[in-house]
Scaffold this motif. Sequence first.
Motif, PDB file in Angstrom:
ATOM      1  N   PRO A   1       0.714  -1.224  -0.086  1.00  0.00           N
ATOM      2  CA  PRO A   1       0.106  -0.050   0.026  1.00  0.00           C
ATOM      3  C   PRO A   1       0.703   1.468   0.039  1.00  0.00           C
ATOM      4  CG  PRO A   1      -0.965  -1.690   1.781  1.00  0.00           C
ATOM      5  CD  PRO A   1       0.249  -2.243   1.236  1.00  0.00           C
ATOM      6  N   ASP A   2       2.060   1.314   0.681  1.00  0.00           N
ATOM      7  CA  ASP A   2       3.073   2.247   0.529  1.00  0.00           C
ATOM      8  C   ASP A   2       3.623   2.763  -0.479  1.00  0.00           C
ATOM      9  OD1 ASP A   2       4.801   0.452   1.106  1.00  0.00           O
ATOM     10  OD2 ASP A   2       5.406   1.192   2.876  1.00  0.00           O
ATOM     11  N   GLY A   3       3.543   1.767  -1.637  1.00  0.00           N
ATOM     12  CA  GLY A   3       4.362   1.770  -2.749  1.00  0.00           C
ATOM     13  C   GLY A   3       5.618   1.093  -2.641  1.00  0.00           C
ATOM     14  N   THR A   4       5.931   0.668  -1.815  1.00  0.00           N
ATOM     15  CA  THR A   4       7.170  -0.326  -1.647  1.00  0.00           C
ATOM     16  C   THR A   4       6.893  -1.657  -2.216  1.00  0.00           C
ATOM     17  OG1 THR A   4       6.809  -0.748   0.690  1.00  0.00           O
ATOM     18  CG2 THR A   4       8.323   0.811   0.195  1.00  0.00           C
ATOM     19  N   LEU A   5       7.881  -2.121  -2.519  1.00  0.00           N
ATOM     20  CA  LEU A   5       8.009  -3.540  -3.080  1.00  0.00           C
ATOM     21  C   LEU A   5       8.382  -4.727  -2.019  1.00  0.00           C
ATOM     22  CD1 LEU A   5       9.444  -3.366  -6.861  1.00  0.00           C
ATOM     23  CD2 LEU A   5       6.943  -3.159  -5.830  1.00  0.00           C
ATOM     24  N   ALA A   6       7.538  -5.864  -2.112  1.00  0.00           N
ATOM     25  CA  ALA A   6       8.001  -7.071  -1.270  1.00  0.00           C
ATOM     26  C   ALA A   6       8.116  -8.232  -1.994  1.00  0.00           C
ATOM     27  CB  ALA A   6       6.922  -7.298  -0.340  1.00  0.00           C
ATOM     28  N   ILE A   7       8.521  -9.321  -1.451  1.00  0.00           N
ATOM     29  CA  ILE A   7       8.557 -10.467  -2.209  1.00  0.00           C
ATOM     30  C   ILE A   7       7.452 -11.576  -1.792  1.00  0.00           C
ATOM     31  CG2 ILE A   7      10.172 -12.683  -2.694  1.00  0.00           C
ATOM     32  CD1 ILE A   7      12.441 -10.662  -1.476  1.00  0.00           C
ATOM     33  N   LEU A   8       6.969 -12.413  -3.044  1.00  0.00           N
ATOM     34  CA  LEU A   8       6.016 -13.306  -2.597  1.00  0.00           C
ATOM     35  C   LEU A   8       6.419 -14.874  -3.050  1.00  0.00           C
ATOM     36  CD1 LEU A   8       2.881 -14.325  -1.843  1.00  0.00           C
ATOM     37  CD2 LEU A   8       2.466 -13.849  -4.252  1.00  0.00           C
ATOM     38  N   GLU A   9       6.351 -15.558  -2.092  1.00  0.00           N
ATOM     39  CA  GLU A   9       6.847 -16.946  -2.299  1.00  0.00           C
ATOM     40  C   GLU A   9       5.507 -17.819  -2.350  1.00  0.00           C
ATOM     41  OE1 GLU A   9       9.927 -19.102  -2.946  1.00  0.00           O
ATOM     42  OE2 GLU A   9      10.141 -17.045  -3.748  1.00  0.00           O
ATOM     43  N   ILE A  10       5.551 -18.778  -3.258  1.00  0.00           N
ATOM     44  CA  ILE A  10       4.433 -19.474  -3.457  1.00  0.00           C
ATOM     45  C   ILE A  10       4.800 -21.023  -2.786  1.00  0.00           C
ATOM     46  CG2 ILE A  10       2.645 -20.603  -4.937  1.00  0.00           C
ATOM     47  CD1 ILE A  10       2.430 -17.526  -4.348  1.00  0.00           C
ATOM     48  N   LYS A  11       3.805 -21.622  -2.027  1.00  0.00           N
ATOM     49  CA  LYS A  11       4.160 -22.913  -1.308  1.00  0.00           C
ATOM     50  C   LYS A  11       2.758 -23.691  -1.631  1.00  0.00           C
ATOM     51  CE  LYS A  11       8.358 -21.755  -0.426  1.00  0.00           C
ATOM     52  NZ  LYS A  11       9.496 -22.049  -1.352  1.00  0.00           N
ATOM     53  N   THR A  12       3.218 -25.311  -1.711  1.00  0.00           N
ATOM     54  CA  THR A  12       1.813 -25.906  -1.460  1.00  0.00           C
ATOM     55  C   THR A  12       2.323 -27.035  -0.673  1.00  0.00           C
ATOM     56  OG1 THR A  12       2.756 -27.329  -3.393  1.00  0.00           O
ATOM     57  CG2 THR A  12       0.916 -25.634  -3.980  1.00  0.00           C
ATOM     58  N   THR A  13       1.163 -27.425   0.076  1.00  0.00           N
ATOM     59  CA  THR A  13       1.732 -28.759   1.064  1.00  0.00           C
ATOM     60  C   THR A  13       0.367 -29.349   1.185  1.00  0.00           C
ATOM     61  OG1 THR A  13       2.603 -29.320   3.131  1.00  0.00           O
ATOM     62  CG2 THR A  13       0.932 -27.411   3.133  1.00  0.00           C
TER      63      THR A  13
END
Length: 349
Positions: free
Chosen positions: A118-130
């Motif tokens: 929301p503040d415009g900064t970037l983050a990382i998204l890691e996808i997992k399945t179990t």
Amino acid sequence: MTQAADYQPSVLVETADLSRDEWLAYRRKGIGGSDASAVLGISPFRTARDLYFDKLNIVTADDGGNWVAMEMGNLLEDLVARIFAKKTGLRIFQRKVMYQHPRYPWMLADLDYLVEQPDGTLAILEIKTTNYNARDKWEYNGEEIVPVYYEAQGRHYMAVVNLNRVYFCCLYGNSEDEVIIRCIDRDMAYEQELIALEDYFWHDNVLAKNPPPYTEDGDLILESLRRSLGPSDKDAPPVPITPPQFARVARYQELQEEKSQLSAEVRRLEAEMQRIKAMIAVDMGKSCTATYEDAGGSYTISLNSSRRPIVSRDRIDRMKVLHPDLYAEYVTFSVSRKLVIKKAATPAA
């Protein structure tokens, strides 16, 4: 080792059009996020030596060998990402590149997704399945956690691309409500220690062609040996071992004796429990359920029958003789190595 406060990652290669073999070749140029837990000795899938062999292209490391689970993870990646976006309202996007740390070029990162916060900064998204039964690995003592081997991966990525947050979205069921969403923020102390250990692994092990020692659990080490050496050879000559190596043999014998003593007590307890169980069955007769109530509370006792398919050894032997084609097609063998220690008799004076 200090960490730069302001930097941009380099792009080692565009990955969109790479073949699987080309992608693996680039990964062998350094340490990726999924390698971090093996370097730290906390991977449940492979040892640091497996990773060492993989980086030198001696033996390809696989994460647990369950190709179906890995393929399902790949197939469901986009779906899980869409679930994350729907549940959080955050915009997600991909950059099909392999990043490289500008100061530590052996640190690589191939991210699943990036997230615009929301503040415009970037983050990382890691996808997992179990699977449903493994979802409790994302909790500890009632607290929400990220499994340590995934945490190491996320912290490696934050170090490479200089971002301060990683989100994890893990699908464990077949509906959008059966997902786990977690996030971790950057920890510079952890990161500096991680970089130091990865630096040592890359320079003192991989580049120096010096295999790291085995420090992991026994089952993981045995599986690593199976992958790297293949099956044992009964015709191979005996291997002389040194006094420090024999100390392991002596310790194994001590533990074997201790286990034998404990096993005798376990057998005694199991026999007593089995006799009591039989007497309870006498009390219940043909009923599968009994009830009891007193001032301390009410109880329901169940004693249910269960059936499971088995094949006896005699029937397997009969199949081998009468139906050798079926035997060859359907009978498989598990391989293990039994350790037996025998002390030679002392020669007479």
